[in-house]
Write a protein that holds these residues in place. Structure first.
Motif, short mmCIF file in Angstrom:
data_model
loop_
_atom_site.label_atom_id
_atom_site.label_comp_id
_atom_site.label_asym_id
_atom_site.label_seq_id
_atom_site.Cartn_x
_atom_site.Cartn_y
_atom_site.Cartn_z
N ARG A 163 7.19 5.42 17.63
CA ARG A 163 7.11 4.45 16.53
C ARG A 163 7.43 5.15 15.21
NH1 ARG A 163 3.35 3.28 20.32
NH2 ARG A 163 3.00 1.08 20.89
N ASN A 164 8.13 4.45 14.36
CA ASN A 164 8.51 4.98 13.05
C ASN A 164 7.79 4.19 11.98
OD1 ASN A 164 10.39 6.85 14.17
ND2 ASN A 164 11.89 5.19 14.39
N PHE A 165 7.07 4.89 11.11
CA PHE A 165 6.30 4.26 10.05
C PHE A 165 6.88 4.65 8.70
CE2 PHE A 165 3.35 4.84 13.59
CZ PHE A 165 2.86 3.56 13.74
N THR A 166 6.75 3.74 7.76
CA THR A 166 7.21 4.02 6.41
C THR A 166 6.19 4.88 5.68
OG1 THR A 166 6.16 2.03 5.53
CG2 THR A 166 8.41 1.80 6.38
N GLU A 167 6.59 5.41 4.51
CA GLU A 167 5.69 6.23 3.72
C GLU A 167 4.48 5.44 3.25
OE1 GLU A 167 5.66 9.40 3.19
OE2 GLU A 167 7.49 9.76 4.35
N ASP A 168 4.69 4.16 2.89
CA ASP A 168 3.57 3.33 2.45
C ASP A 168 2.57 3.11 3.57
OD1 ASP A 168 4.75 3.15 -0.01
OD2 ASP A 168 5.73 1.22 0.39
N GLN A 172 -1.34 4.35 3.55
CA GLN A 172 -2.39 3.36 3.75
C GLN A 172 -3.29 3.73 4.92
OE1 GLN A 172 -0.91 -0.58 4.34
NE2 GLN A 172 -2.92 -1.54 4.39
N SER A 173 -2.70 4.24 5.98
CA SER A 173 -3.50 4.64 7.14
C SER A 173 -4.35 5.88 6.84
CB SER A 173 -2.60 4.91 8.34
OG SER A 173 -1.72 5.99 8.06
N ALA A 174 -3.84 6.76 5.98
CA ALA A 174 -4.61 7.96 5.64
C ALA A 174 -5.88 7.61 4.86
CB ALA A 174 -3.74 8.92 4.83
N ALA A 175 -5.83 6.52 4.08
CA ALA A 175 -6.99 6.12 3.29
C ALA A 175 -7.94 5.21 4.06
CB ALA A 175 -6.54 5.41 2.01
N ALA A 176 -7.50 4.69 5.18
CA ALA A 176 -8.34 3.77 5.95
C ALA A 176 -9.45 4.54 6.66
CB ALA A 176 -7.50 3.01 6.97
N PRO A 177 -10.67 3.99 6.70
CA PRO A 177 -11.77 4.68 7.38
C PRO A 177 -11.59 4.65 8.89
CG PRO A 177 -12.49 2.51 6.66
CD PRO A 177 -11.10 2.72 6.09
#
Length: 312
Positions: A163-168, A172-177
């Protein structure tokens, strides 16, 4: 004590399929029979015949695969050059070499090492279930071999799903708990894990105390007290008038006022305390001369006076 059972060697040989086993070898062979699944052998035979396009001899499958020739041909049919051409010699070591070449070819195609088997497992029929599991594993791997369009055996192996994810999305996933973090931030609780059925239910809760507050919290917050648990009815009234002690204070006030004698040289102050019951009698003042005449020439106090009165 059970009696011994005697069996002829020929009968035991026929029962064990040509090999007479004793002790631990016999126990292992019996356990292997319990694990054996005839359907696995039937599916493996049908798949091998379908890939090679020829019919194998009737009877057990193990003797047909024992020399390793069929297995090497099977591997080269799936992918040409997977293993060297098998030897058709009847020498045991040559047949075992064929099995070893087949196992090396399976590893090259991607068959996991845990689905492999020892050479003696097939040649000496030590672990026939391990051989069948290897064939089924080869059938799953063969479905991913490029250029092979033959029959299939077993479920198809899962492939990579990148899967390829965008920078945004990554930010967003890095900040999610995480699920673990939710527990420490109040997302997960231990509600319902403690049995509160035996708690003491109070109907006279203090003002400002809700049912949700625990008894321990009430104590530490000052909402619970020991009021009424100590009997103060026998306290000696000192000076300040506690709540509910107005009568005792009123009785003590005249006594305090009368305890200052007007004539200190001729009079002796005697204050009689009626005990700690909350009341006191009014003090009586008598001149020394009168007391001396009353006592017969000697003025007694305290215990001496009480003893003298008892003696009278």
């Amino acid at each position: 004590m059970p009696t011994g059972e005697y069996v002829k060697y020929e009968d035991r040989e026929a029962e064990d399929g040509g090999a007479v086993l004793y002790g631990l070898d016999r126990e292992l062979a019996e356990k292997a029979k319990l694990k054996f699944d005839p359907q696995l052998e039937t599916d493996a035979r049908a798949w091998i015949e379908g890939v090679l396009g020829e019919k194998l001899a009737d009877g057990p499958l193990q003797p047909e695969l024992k020399d390793g020739v069929v297995l090497c041909r099977l591997l080269n049919t799936i992918k040409e050059g997977s293993c060297a051409a098998p030897s058709t010699s009847k020498m045991p070591f040559k047949q075992m070499e064929n099995i070893s070449r087949y196992l090396e070819g399976c590893s090259k195609l991607g068959v996991p090492s845990y689905d492999s088997f020892q050479t003696v497992a097939l040649y000496e029929n030590k672990d026939w279930m391990a051989v069948l599991n290897n064939i089924h594993s080869l059938g799953r791997v063969a479905q991913k071999v490029e250029g092979f369009s033959g029959p299939t055996l077993g479920a198809k192996l899962a492939g990579a799903n990148k899967r390829n994810f965008t920078e945004d999305q990554l930010r967003q996933s890095a900040a999610a708990p995480t699920f673990i973090g939710k527990g420490s931030h109040g997302g997960a609780t231990q509600s319902g894990m403690f049995d509160g059925s035996k708690n003491i239910v109070r109907t006279d809760l203090p003002a400002g105390c809700s049912d949700a507050m625990t008894r321990m919290t009430m104590g530490s917050s000052g909402l619970a007290s020991q009021a009424g648990s100590v009997d103060a009815g026998r306290n000696i009234v000192r000076g300040a008038t506690p709540a509910g002690k107005e009568n005792a204070a009123a009785k003590a006030a005249p006594v305090a006022a009368a305890c200052a004698p007007s004539d200190a040289s001729n009079a002796v102050a005697r204050c009689l305390d009626m005990g700690s019951g909350g009341g006191a009698t009014r003090a009586t003042y008598v001149k020394y001369e009168e007391r001396e005449a009353e006592d017969g020439g000697s003025v007694l106090y305290g215990l001496d006076r009480e003893l003298a009165e008892k003696a009278k």
